[in-house]
Design a protein around this motif. Structure first.
Motif, PDB file in Angstrom:
ATOM      1  N   SER A   1       0.850  -1.069   0.083  1.00 40.40           N
ATOM      2  CA  SER A   1       0.055   0.017  -0.186  1.00 40.40           C
ATOM      3  C   SER A   1       0.975   1.126  -0.143  1.00 40.40           C
ATOM      4  N   PRO A   2       0.518   2.305   0.111  1.00 39.94           N
ATOM      5  CA  PRO A   2       1.392   3.537   0.141  1.00 39.94           C
ATOM      6  C   PRO A   2       2.266   3.406   1.434  1.00 39.94           C
ATOM      7  N   ARG A   3       1.827   2.693   2.406  1.00 40.99           N
ATOM      8  CA  ARG A   3       2.730   2.601   3.686  1.00 40.99           C
ATOM      9  C   ARG A   3       3.818   1.725   3.377  1.00 40.99           C
ATOM     10  N   GLY A   4       3.983   0.916   2.001  1.00 40.79           N
ATOM     11  CA  GLY A   4       4.836  -0.145   1.735  1.00 40.79           C
ATOM     12  C   GLY A   4       4.238  -1.554   1.932  1.00 40.79           C
ATOM     13  N   ARG A   5       5.037  -2.278   2.257  1.00 39.85           N
ATOM     14  CA  ARG A   5       4.645  -3.674   2.578  1.00 39.85           C
ATOM     15  C   ARG A   5       4.003  -3.708   3.830  1.00 39.85           C
ATOM     16  N   GLY A   6       2.917  -4.557   4.023  1.00 40.65           N
ATOM     17  CA  GLY A   6       2.097  -4.503   5.442  1.00 40.65           C
ATOM     18  C   GLY A   6       1.591  -5.970   5.551  1.00 40.65           C
ATOM     19  N   LEU A   7       1.155  -6.271   6.861  1.00 44.35           N
ATOM     20  CA  LEU A   7       0.516  -7.513   7.126  1.00 44.35           C
ATOM     21  C   LEU A   7      -0.957  -7.326   6.815  1.00 44.35           C
TER      22      LEU A   7
ATOM     23  N   MET B   1       6.993  -6.313   9.405  1.00 43.90           N
ATOM     24  CA  MET B   1       6.151  -5.815   8.024  1.00 43.90           C
ATOM     25  C   MET B   1       5.120  -5.278   8.632  1.00 43.90           C
ATOM     26  N   VAL B   2       4.692  -5.090   9.974  1.00 45.02           N
ATOM     27  CA  VAL B   2       3.310  -4.573  10.387  1.00 45.02           C
ATOM     28  C   VAL B   2       3.520  -3.136  10.506  1.00 45.02           C
ATOM     29  N   ASN B   3       2.600  -2.493   9.824  1.00 43.30           N
ATOM     30  CA  ASN B   3       2.748  -1.136  10.094  1.00 43.30           C
ATOM     31  C   ASN B   3       1.913  -0.366  11.121  1.00 43.30           C
ATOM     32  N   HIS B   4       2.169   0.867  11.154  1.00 45.63           N
ATOM     33  CA  HIS B   4       1.456   1.754  12.352  1.00 45.63           C
ATOM     34  C   HIS B   4       0.381   2.298  12.182  1.00 45.63           C
ATOM     35  N   SER B   5      -0.362   2.526  13.358  1.00 45.27           N
ATOM     36  CA  SER B   5      -1.677   3.447  13.194  1.00 45.27           C
ATOM     37  C   SER B   5      -1.658   3.807  14.705  1.00 45.27           C
ATOM     38  N   CYS B   6      -2.029   5.080  15.055  1.00 46.04           N
ATOM     39  CA  CYS B   6      -2.250   5.676  16.642  1.00 46.04           C
ATOM     40  C   CYS B   6      -3.674   5.198  16.789  1.00 46.04           C
ATOM     41  N   VAL B   7      -4.539   4.606  16.184  1.00 48.17           N
ATOM     42  CA  VAL B   7      -5.485   3.746  16.519  1.00 48.17           C
ATOM     43  C   VAL B   7      -5.491   2.437  15.886  1.00 48.17           C
ATOM     44  N   PRO B   8      -4.638   1.584  16.557  1.00 49.91           N
ATOM     45  CA  PRO B   8      -4.191   0.198  15.984  1.00 49.91           C
ATOM     46  C   PRO B   8      -5.485  -0.725  16.239  1.00 49.91           C
ATOM     47  N   ASN B   9      -5.489  -1.760  15.500  1.00 45.80           N
ATOM     48  CA  ASN B   9      -6.426  -3.021  15.554  1.00 45.80           C
ATOM     49  C   ASN B   9      -5.712  -3.899  16.249  1.00 45.80           C
ATOM     50  N   ALA B  10      -4.491  -3.928  16.498  1.00 49.48           N
ATOM     51  CA  ALA B  10      -3.713  -5.041  17.028  1.00 49.48           C
ATOM     52  C   ALA B  10      -2.642  -4.307  18.222  1.00 49.48           C
ATOM     53  N   PHE B  11      -2.115  -5.247  18.933  1.00 51.31           N
ATOM     54  CA  PHE B  11      -1.154  -4.896  19.878  1.00 51.31           C
ATOM     55  C   PHE B  11      -0.049  -6.101  20.081  1.00 51.31           C
ATOM     56  N   VAL B  12       1.287  -5.831  20.478  1.00 47.94           N
ATOM     57  CA  VAL B  12       2.183  -7.050  20.790  1.00 47.94           C
ATOM     58  C   VAL B  12       2.466  -7.163  21.944  1.00 47.94           C
ATOM     59  N   GLN B  13       2.725  -8.408  22.484  1.00 48.98           N
ATOM     60  CA  GLN B  13       3.001  -8.485  23.850  1.00 48.98           C
ATOM     61  C   GLN B  13       4.420  -9.538  23.711  1.00 48.98           C
ATOM     62  N   PHE B  14       5.116  -9.321  24.612  1.00 48.75           N
ATOM     63  CA  PHE B  14       6.708 -10.193  24.210  1.00 48.75           C
ATOM     64  C   PHE B  14       6.804 -11.289  25.552  1.00 48.75           C
ATOM     65  N   SER B  15       6.962 -12.537  25.106  1.00 45.68           N
ATOM     66  CA  SER B  15       7.009 -13.456  26.387  1.00 45.68           C
ATOM     67  C   SER B  15       8.413 -14.382  25.979  1.00 45.68           C
TER      68      SER B  15
ATOM     69  N   SER C   1       0.597   0.228  17.311  1.00 51.32           N
ATOM     70  CA  SER C   1       1.238   1.492  17.594  1.00 51.32           C
ATOM     71  C   SER C   1       2.510   1.261  17.764  1.00 51.32           C
ATOM     72  N   TYR C   2       3.606   1.887  16.979  1.00 53.90           N
ATOM     73  CA  TYR C   2       4.874   1.947  17.280  1.00 53.90           C
ATOM     74  C   TYR C   2       5.312   2.557  18.558  1.00 53.90           C
ATOM     75  N   ILE C   3       4.534   3.451  19.063  1.00 54.08           N
ATOM     76  CA  ILE C   3       4.988   4.335  20.242  1.00 54.08           C
ATOM     77  C   ILE C   3       3.883   4.277  21.281  1.00 54.08           C
ATOM     78  N   GLU C   4       4.422   4.856  22.642  1.00 58.30           N
ATOM     79  CA  GLU C   4       3.442   5.062  23.578  1.00 58.30           C
ATOM     80  C   GLU C   4       2.248   5.878  23.103  1.00 58.30           C
ATOM     81  N   PRO C   5       1.108   5.608  23.689  1.00 61.95           N
ATOM     82  CA  PRO C   5       0.067   6.417  23.210  1.00 61.95           C
ATOM     83  C   PRO C   5       0.085   7.985  23.722  1.00 61.95           C
TER      84      PRO C   5
END
Ligand code: SAM
Length: 537
Positions: free
Chosen positions: A14-20, A204-218, A239-243
């Motif tokens: 998309s215009p954001r480049g590759r995405g998932l 490959m996942v792109n950013h939004s400040c109203v994201p539809n997903a989030f990542v957790q690490f384990s 979201s790549y950044i703190e809200p």
């Protein structure tokens, strides 16, 4: 070569480049995909360098019972199996490098340089970063950052045993740019341990400040969860950044590290947290939470929206940079001093009852850490209840948000641990009488029932917040089994079970209101008094 993606995802452009993009529908809280599970050599997962002595360099769990590698004496492991796994991965190649670092009088390499060395030495790591976006020209225009990266590149080349030529330096700089754009600051949800994580598929996942997903690490794994319903063929965003509260700050942070202008709906309309909360498409999920009154989420009890108040927006712009950092490295004295300063700086926000807006919500969180660290559980429970009612639901409108679930469990743990506070107001000062009043509220409630219901909420939402391996989830289950083994609670057990099956039933809702919500509201009402008495100079 495009990265290998886990099931449920495909690569689109998309215009954001590759995405998932989702190849199937997901429900709020669903696990969309796991990354680096099982661990593969194309993922970089490193602890922060200052945590190396007390962190297992393979499974990344912190432990005092670590044994250092006898070769480099820099990295440590909690078990032989971990040591062997890391040797097969990166350590065979990097052990000699770290020996050289030590021989030159340094205790280790900064994380970024260590990652660069791994990419220079290992073909699997090189292949992982090879195709990633690097924005090299944009970084080159930022002279201060570019110079820092040059120092890191020279160190990386030196320790990897590579000659420094214009070509090798350019290659190392490109790798560093790619690491910067595509790696995650890995924050372990249980341990608070930080480090770096780079997986070519997750990158490959792109950013939004109203994201539809989030990542957790384990450990070495990343878990991608859905925030909301995601349709088949919809792009996944995180979201790549703190809200951050203000558009300018978010845009600056994104530009500095990722070199793009965000045009998500939040940035387009400059929405504040309360407006975002209103728009969350699944507010009804909160029917089973500490904020079941959905009208309150839609019509928050605030004096004005930040969005429409230029003066308050300016306050946020001014105070956010100096009031939002963690106070974990401060002494108790400097923490109090700093909390006083922050409480004063944020006065226009709390006077407008904009408690969910950062940085004032941060100030409550830091005060909570301070009180619980000092063993002042009475104050901590009041602030925790305040956060759970007035801050977190607006900041994170999904009830399975990890912050909210952790906050709930904090309340349950405080209830379980809290001891009696002596009631003797005549001889005590004003601030101590707050503790006495809290104690009075607590003496009127059935704390075991409160713990049982709150821990049940944690267990309900734990897997959606993180995973069934989450410590918080496991501890909540243990708490439930402890309470379940208490004698003489058959009636309470039956009532709670009925509530869990049908929270909207008339009797069940009445039970929840009187046994849980009323005391939580009563406790939360002390929070502002506590902040004023402790932090108003
Ligand atoms: C981690 S990569 C994501 C994958 C990237 N799109 C690609 O093609 O390699 C981050 C980069 O993606 C692009 N990007 C991510 N989110 C974006 C957005 N919301 N708008 C524009 N570009 C975005 C930016 O170039 C950013 O530096």
């Amino acid at each position: 070569m495009p990265p290998t993606l886990p099931p449920g995802l495909t690569l689109t452009t998309s215009p954001r480049g590759r995405g998932l993009t989702a190849t199937q529908a997901f429900r709020p809280g669903d696990t969309i995909a796991l990354f680096n599970d099982p661990p593969s050599s194309s993922t970089l997962a490193l602890p922060d360098s200052h945590q190396l002595p007390q962190t297992c360099s393979w499974c990344l769990s912190p432990t005092t019972d670590v044994r250092a590698c006898t070769g480099c004496r820099t990295v440590s492991y909690c078990a032989l199996a971990c040591q062997r796994a890391d040797w097969r991965g990166a350590h065979k190649a990097e052990c000699k490098v770290l020996q050289r670092v030590r021989a030159e009088g340094h205790s280790g390499l900064p994380g970024t340089v260590r990652a660069l060395v791994q990419v220079l030495l290992l073909s699997s790591s090189a292949a992982a970063v090879g195709e990633l976006e690097g924005h090299v020209d944009a970084f080159r225009r930022d002279m201060a950052v570019w110079r820092d990266m040059e120092v890191q590149a020279l160190a990386g080349l030196h320790y990897a045993g590579r000659e420094t030529t214009p070509q090798s330096l350019a290659g190392a700089m490109e790798i560093l740019c790619k690491l910067r754009v595509n790696s995650f600051d890995r924050l372990d949800a249980d341990l608070g341990e930080t480090g770096m994580f780079l997986n070519p598929a997750l990158a490959m996942v792109n950013h939004s400040c109203v994201p539809n997903a989030f990542v957790q690490f384990s450990g070495r794994k990343a878990i991608l969860h859905a925030n909301q319903e995601i349709a088949k063929d919809e792009e996944i965003t995180i979201s790549y950044i703190e809200p951050m509260p203000h558009r300018t700050q978010r845009q600056e942070a994104l530009k500095r590290r990722y070199h793009f202008d965000c045009n998500c709906p939040r940035c387009e309309d400059d929405l504040d947290v309360y407006q975002l909360c209103r728009r969350y498409p699944h507010l009804e999920l909160n029917s089973f939470s500490l904020v079941p009154d959905l009208d309150r989420l839609r019509n928050p009890p605030i004096r004005r929206f930040l969005h429409s108040d230029e003066t308050l927006k300016q306050v946020v712009r001014d105070v956010y940079p100096t009031c939002s950092q963690s106070l974990q490295d401060h002494t108790p004295e400097t923490t109090v001093k700093e909390l006083k300063r922050r409480w004063k700086a944020c006065e226009p926000l709390w006077k407008s009852e904009l408690y969910a807006v950062d940085p004032i919500s941060h100030v409550f969180t830091e005060a909570n850490v301070y009180f619980s660290g000092n063993g002042n559980f009475a104050y901590s429970i009041a602030i925790s209840c305040f956060l759970a009612l007035h801050c977190e639901p607006f900041r994170f409108p999904m009830p399975f948000a990890p912050h909210r679930v952790k906050g709930l469990f904090m309340i349950a743990k405080l209830l379980a641990n809290i001891g009696p506070i002596p009631l003797n107001q005549e001889t005590r000062g004003a601030s101590e009488s707050i503790g006495a009043n809290i104690s009075q509220v607590l003496s009127r409630v059935d704390q075991a029932t409160m713990c049982q219901v709150i821990a049940s909420l944690v267990v309900r939402y734990g897997p959606a917040a993180h995973s069934a391996e989450w410590q918080v989830y496991g501890q909540a289950k243990d708490m439930l089994s402890d309470i379940g083994s208490l004698p003489g609670r058959e009636l309470e057990d039956t009532t709670i079970r009925a509530f869990l099956v049908n929270p909207k039933g008339v009797e069940e809702a009445r039970f929840f209101e009187s046994a849980i919500l009323t005391p939580i509201r009563a406790l939360s009402q002390f929070a502002l008094e506590i902040m004023a008495s402790e932090f108003s100079s």
